[in-house]
Design a protein around this motif. Structure first.
Motif, short mmCIF file in Angstrom:
data_model
loop_
_atom_site.label_atom_id
_atom_site.label_comp_id
_atom_site.label_asym_id
_atom_site.label_seq_id
_atom_site.Cartn_x
_atom_site.Cartn_y
_atom_site.Cartn_z
N ARG A 90 -18.04 -60.75 2.26
CA ARG A 90 -17.44 -61.34 1.06
C ARG A 90 -17.26 -62.84 1.25
O ARG A 90 -17.48 -63.62 0.33
CB ARG A 90 -16.09 -60.65 0.82
CG ARG A 90 -15.40 -60.99 -0.46
CD ARG A 90 -16.09 -60.33 -1.63
NE ARG A 90 -15.55 -60.81 -2.89
CZ ARG A 90 -16.23 -60.95 -4.00
NH1 ARG A 90 -17.50 -60.63 -4.02
NH2 ARG A 90 -15.68 -61.39 -5.10
N THR A 94 -27.07 -58.37 -4.45
CA THR A 94 -25.96 -59.21 -3.98
C THR A 94 -26.59 -60.40 -3.25
O THR A 94 -27.80 -60.39 -2.95
CB THR A 94 -25.10 -58.42 -2.98
OG1 THR A 94 -25.95 -57.95 -1.95
CG2 THR A 94 -24.41 -57.24 -3.64
N SER A 102 -20.13 -45.37 -5.45
CA SER A 102 -19.82 -46.80 -5.27
C SER A 102 -19.93 -47.52 -6.61
O SER A 102 -20.51 -46.98 -7.57
CB SER A 102 -20.79 -47.44 -4.28
OG SER A 102 -22.08 -47.48 -4.86
N VAL A 103 -19.39 -48.74 -6.64
CA VAL A 103 -19.49 -49.55 -7.87
C VAL A 103 -20.96 -49.82 -8.19
O VAL A 103 -21.40 -49.73 -9.33
CB VAL A 103 -18.73 -50.89 -7.69
CG1 VAL A 103 -19.05 -51.87 -8.80
CG2 VAL A 103 -17.24 -50.64 -7.63
N GLU A 104 -21.71 -50.12 -7.14
CA GLU A 104 -23.12 -50.44 -7.34
C GLU A 104 -23.89 -49.25 -7.94
O GLU A 104 -24.67 -49.40 -8.86
CB GLU A 104 -23.74 -50.86 -6.01
CG GLU A 104 -25.10 -51.47 -6.18
CD GLU A 104 -25.34 -52.60 -5.19
OE1 GLU A 104 -24.37 -53.20 -4.73
OE2 GLU A 104 -26.52 -52.86 -4.91
N ASN A 124 -16.72 -48.50 -0.09
CA ASN A 124 -17.45 -48.53 -1.36
C ASN A 124 -16.90 -47.51 -2.35
O ASN A 124 -16.77 -47.78 -3.54
CB ASN A 124 -18.95 -48.26 -1.14
CG ASN A 124 -19.61 -49.38 -0.38
OD1 ASN A 124 -19.09 -50.49 -0.37
ND2 ASN A 124 -20.73 -49.10 0.25
N ASP A 156 -13.67 -48.65 -3.80
CA ASP A 156 -13.82 -49.69 -4.83
C ASP A 156 -14.03 -49.07 -6.21
O ASP A 156 -13.45 -49.51 -7.19
CB ASP A 156 -15.03 -50.59 -4.50
CG ASP A 156 -14.68 -51.60 -3.42
OD1 ASP A 156 -13.48 -51.76 -3.12
OD2 ASP A 156 -15.61 -52.21 -2.86
N TYR A 196 -11.56 -48.95 -9.60
CA TYR A 196 -12.06 -49.18 -10.97
C TYR A 196 -11.54 -48.09 -11.89
O TYR A 196 -11.06 -48.34 -12.99
CB TYR A 196 -13.59 -49.17 -10.90
CG TYR A 196 -14.35 -49.16 -12.21
CD1 TYR A 196 -14.82 -50.35 -12.76
CD2 TYR A 196 -14.65 -47.96 -12.87
CE1 TYR A 196 -15.56 -50.34 -13.94
CE2 TYR A 196 -15.38 -47.95 -14.04
CZ TYR A 196 -15.83 -49.14 -14.58
OH TYR A 196 -16.56 -49.13 -15.74
N THR A 252 -14.71 -55.96 -12.55
CA THR A 252 -15.11 -55.32 -11.28
C THR A 252 -16.57 -55.67 -10.95
O THR A 252 -16.91 -55.98 -9.81
CB THR A 252 -14.98 -53.78 -11.38
OG1 THR A 252 -13.63 -53.49 -11.70
CG2 THR A 252 -15.39 -53.08 -10.11
N TYR A 253 -17.43 -55.63 -11.98
CA TYR A 253 -18.84 -55.93 -11.74
C TYR A 253 -19.04 -57.40 -11.38
O TYR A 253 -19.79 -57.74 -10.48
CB TYR A 253 -19.69 -55.58 -12.96
CG TYR A 253 -19.58 -54.13 -13.34
CD1 TYR A 253 -19.80 -53.14 -12.39
CD2 TYR A 253 -19.24 -53.75 -14.62
CE1 TYR A 253 -19.67 -51.81 -12.71
CE2 TYR A 253 -19.12 -52.41 -14.96
CZ TYR A 253 -19.34 -51.45 -14.00
OH TYR A 253 -19.21 -50.14 -14.33
N ARG A 270 -16.98 -59.36 -9.95
CA ARG A 270 -16.52 -59.59 -8.59
C ARG A 270 -17.51 -59.01 -7.59
O ARG A 270 -17.87 -59.65 -6.62
CB ARG A 270 -15.14 -58.97 -8.38
CG ARG A 270 -14.08 -60.04 -8.13
CD ARG A 270 -12.71 -59.47 -7.93
NE ARG A 270 -12.23 -58.80 -9.11
CZ ARG A 270 -11.99 -57.50 -9.19
NH1 ARG A 270 -12.18 -56.71 -8.15
NH2 ARG A 270 -11.57 -56.96 -10.31
N HIS A 271 -17.97 -57.82 -7.87
CA HIS A 271 -18.87 -57.16 -6.93
C HIS A 271 -20.16 -57.98 -6.73
O HIS A 271 -20.66 -58.09 -5.62
CB HIS A 271 -19.21 -55.76 -7.41
CG HIS A 271 -20.04 -54.99 -6.45
ND1 HIS A 271 -19.51 -54.34 -5.36
CD2 HIS A 271 -21.38 -54.80 -6.37
CE1 HIS A 271 -20.47 -53.77 -4.68
NE2 HIS A 271 -21.62 -54.04 -5.27
#
Ligand SMILES: Nc1ncnc2c1ncn2[C@@H]1O[C@H](COP(=O)(O)OP(=O)(O)OP(=O)(O)O)[C@@H](O)[C@H]1O
Ligand SMILES: [Mg+2]
Length: 710
Positions: free
Chosen positions: A37, A255, A392-394, A437, A440, A444, A455-456, A458-459
């Protein structure tokens, strides 16, 4: 000391060592994530400084101005409209095309459905010679070749399914520069495994006929990406062998770490990079509380589809397991929704058949596991429902992002309940950063205040953008109150400590049951779902930890004391809980998420027409004939001559389908617009879906029975 005592203490020490090792592992994982990060934030900061005050997403991150003018501008405009039927470029497309036309390498990060394909297909037509496109899946390649054929572009694929005759044609074209071959699609295995192919490609290049190289879904190169493919790792050879040929790498999400990885692996350190926003402004994100009763969840899913999408609009329902997938599909079918399942246990042909029926709008809903993944190219998916949370968010961004690739309003709905978390955590805990992950995406889901989009942003390390009320939290934030749950948190920790002191373990659900019976000691009146929320929050805040134990058949997740438990006991850590009144009425938030489906009769008739034409031109998808966006544009502008129509859909489509389209316009242009939702609401609430559809069709009068009923 007695031997027994020694043995006992030794056992205790060993257990404690194990605990400490576990904690060290977790802290190291956390440290690793924080380092990542840190790198991302530093590069974001640098980029912000370099471009003035804030980084302009959606605009090229390149120093040169690639908008033009260039000598090929008018030729490019002509091909865009008259071959592709596209009336104007979307963000960054023109610039990317110009970079490739200038012979430079380019890295394109553009959200799903942003229009990456045009960026290399158009230069492939404009430049002399053959363009090589590497794509990871046969189904994606087949789709693309079919779409190109519908546009009259000479595109071929060289894969295991290619006929001998076509193979001969392709090799001859590569070697001698003969024939009309413009775009050649291959899988990465061809590059890494076929010496024969590479030698033909060498000859093609030597004769100056290799126009460009495109690497689609380029994130597959990187181990840090979500779909790593070992054969993609060898694609670096392309730039080494053909250094003067422009190489374009494209992906929907990467990323900073993946971007750096790609540039290194593909040997394109000096490429021009275009990072478009990851924001999908047409998607409405909602998280809905999931009932513990399975049937109720299915009822809600079915009701959502029937109310919001009564006209067979396409959708996907993602499930956790194969069994669940089959069950949900079956139950939706019982409720009158044309649904079928898709998972990795089915043989390839069965899967392909389901996918095809859905792509051709003969099936409304695919109920799939994660196996229903990258090859989905359908632009008009109106809703993606998650029956269970993703890992995960991804992954969630990817899966939900399959909605609305045509840019029209679409919905992403996730059913969440804390009890689903241990199911996922016991699967992902051994993956690198697997638990982090997962937590996270759980954050959300738990949040009832924070904008889902944030959230997106930031991710993917992107500055925040306005959500425009396109998520449930932005639409309903006023209904949420934050309560101090430090006292009940203390009680939870003490209870767990006592249990551990007595050598007792507890799963999350067992713990919640215990707490439910001790409401008085908790000190506040929390409902069962709020207790679940509290326990989960304590895990997210690292006051509690999930621990895993293997049995021969499964892995069980238990809740134990975490690294920050002491702080809670000492009153040094405050635990906050967001309590929403929204969940009291589970269907309450439907009002705002549901968009009114207003269509004109002409739109319906054009939709029917594209299905009919797709059948006539066997194998083509209806959306390749006319996209939903073009149907909307035609219905709004109602052109009444071939010349006017050509300005919207271009020469090629006008020549092929123009007279039929004009015929429909002359018949239905003046018919009043209809609000299908409003019409359906007039009927009694317990009507079956089939009756509702029939009623809609009768009310429309002009709608014939269509072949899309299953
Ligand atoms: N400028 C444009 N105007 C209107 N439609 C466009 C434009 N560019 C592309 N499209 C359409 O948008 C849809 C999605 O395009 P495309 O398949 O290239 O997306 P993508 O960026 O490759 O997405 P994915 O990451 O999902 O593969 C297609 O139907 C395409 O025809
Ligand atoms: Mg694509």
């Amino acid at each position: 000391m007695e031997t027994e005592e020694i043995v006992e203490e030794l056992e205790n020490v060993e257990v404690e060592i194990q605990n400490v090792q576990e904690q060290i592992k977790q802290l190291l994982d956390r440290q690793e994530k924080l380092y990542e990060r840190q790198v991302e934030l530093n590069s974001l900061l640098e980029a912000c400084k370099a471009s003035g005050s804030s980084m302009e997403f959606g605009a090229p991150v390149a120093v040169e101005n690639w908008s033009g003018p260039f000598e090929w501008d008018s030729q490019a405009d002509d091909v865009r409209l008259n071959v592709f039927g596209i009336s104007k470029y979307r963000a960054n497309q023109r610039e990317i095309i110009n970079v490739i036309m200038s012979g430079r390498d380019v890295l394109v990060i553009m959200a799903a459905g942003g229009g990456k394909s045009l960026c290399y297909q158009l230069p492939a037509i404009l430049r002399d010679g053959v363009a090589l496109v590497v794509s990871p899946l046969l189904s994606l390649i087949q789709d693309q070749v079919m779409c190109m054929a519908a546009l009259g572009i000479s595109a071929y694929m060289l894969t295991s399914t290619t006929s001998k005759e076509n193979e001969k044609f392709i090799y001859k074209s590569l070697e001698k520069g003969e024939g009309e071959l413009k775009i050649l699609y291959v899988t990465p295995e061809k590059i890494s495994k076929s010496k024969r192919f590479m030698s033909k490609l060498e000859k093609c290049h030597h004769a100056g006929h290799l126009s460009l190289i495109s690497i689609d879904e380029a994130h597959c190169c990187s181990q840090w990406g979500h779909d790593f493919r070992p054969d993609y790792k060898n694609l670096g050879i392309l730039k080494t062998q053909f250094p003067d040929v422009p190489l374009v790498a494209l992906t929907a999400t990467a990323t900073q770490k993946v971007q750096n990885d790609l540039m290194e692996m593909l040997h394109i350190p000096k490429c021009i990079k275009f990072v478009s926003t990851i924001n999908r402004p047409n998607l409405f994100y909602t998280v809905r509380e999931k009932s513990p009763v399975g049937k109720v969840v299915i009822d809600e899913v079915a009701e959502f589809i029937q109310e919001s999408y009564p006209n067979n609009e396409s959708g996907i329902v993602y499930c956790f397991s194969r069994k669940e997938c089959e069950q949900v599909a079956h139950e939706l079918l019982e409720r009158g929704i044309s649904a079928d399942f898709y998972h990795a246990d089915m043989d390839v042909n069965a899967r392909e058949k389901v996918h095809m029926r859905w792509s051709k709008n003969k099936l409304q809903v695919i109920v799939g596991t994660v196996a229903f993944g990258m090859g989905i190219n359908k632009p008009d998916v109106r809703f993606v429902i998650h029956h269970s949370l993703s890992k995960s968010v991804e992954t969630y961004y990817q899966e939900s992002g399959r909605a609305g690739r045509d840019g029209l309003p679409s919905e992403c709905l996730l059913f969440f309940r804390p009890a689903d978390v241990p199911r996922q955590s016991s699967m992902v805990f051994y993956e690198y950063s697997g638990l982090q992950n997962l937590y996270d995406i759980v954050r959300y889901c738990q949040s009832r205040k924070q904008c889902r989009r944030s959230t997106y942003f930031r991710h993917f390390t992107e500055p925040l953008q306005d959500c425009n009320g396109m998520c449930d939290n932005c639409a309903f934030s006023s209904e949420v109150k934050e309560v101090d749950a430090s006292h009940p948190a203390k009680f939870v920790v003490s209870l767990l400590q006592d249990m551990q002191g007595n050598d007792k373990r507890s799963t999350m659900l067992q713990l919640v049951d215990k707490l439910k019976n001790k409401r008085k000691e908790l000190g506040v009146d929390l409902k069962r779902e709020e207790i679940e929320q509290l326990v989960l929050q304590l895990i997210l805040d690292r006051v509690l930890t999930e621990e895993f134990q293997h049995t021969p058949y499964s892995t069980n997740a238990y809740v134990t004391i975490g690294p920050l438990a002491k702080q809670v006991l000492q009153g040094r850590k405050i635990i906050k809980l967001e309590i929403s009144s929204r969940h009291k009425n589970v269907t309450g938030n439907k009002k705002s998420t549901k968009r009114s489906v207003t269509s004109s009769v002409l739109e319906f008739k054009l939709d029917e027409l594209r299905k009919e034409l797709a059948l006539v031109h066997r194998g083509i998808f209806p959306h390749s004939i006319l996209s939903s966006e073009l149907i909307r544009m035609i219905s709004a502008q109602k052109p009444n001559s071939m010349e006017e129509l050509e300005k919207i859909i271009g020469k090629l489509k006008t020549e092929k389908y123009g007279s039929r389209i004009l015929e429909e316009i002359s018949k239905y242009a003046d018919t009043e617009p209809l609000d299908i939702n409003a019409m359906l609401k007039d009927g009694p609430g317990n009507e079956s879906r089939a009756t509702k559809r029939l009623k809609t069709q009768k009310a429309l009068l002009v709608i014939d029975s269509s072949d899309d009923e299953v």
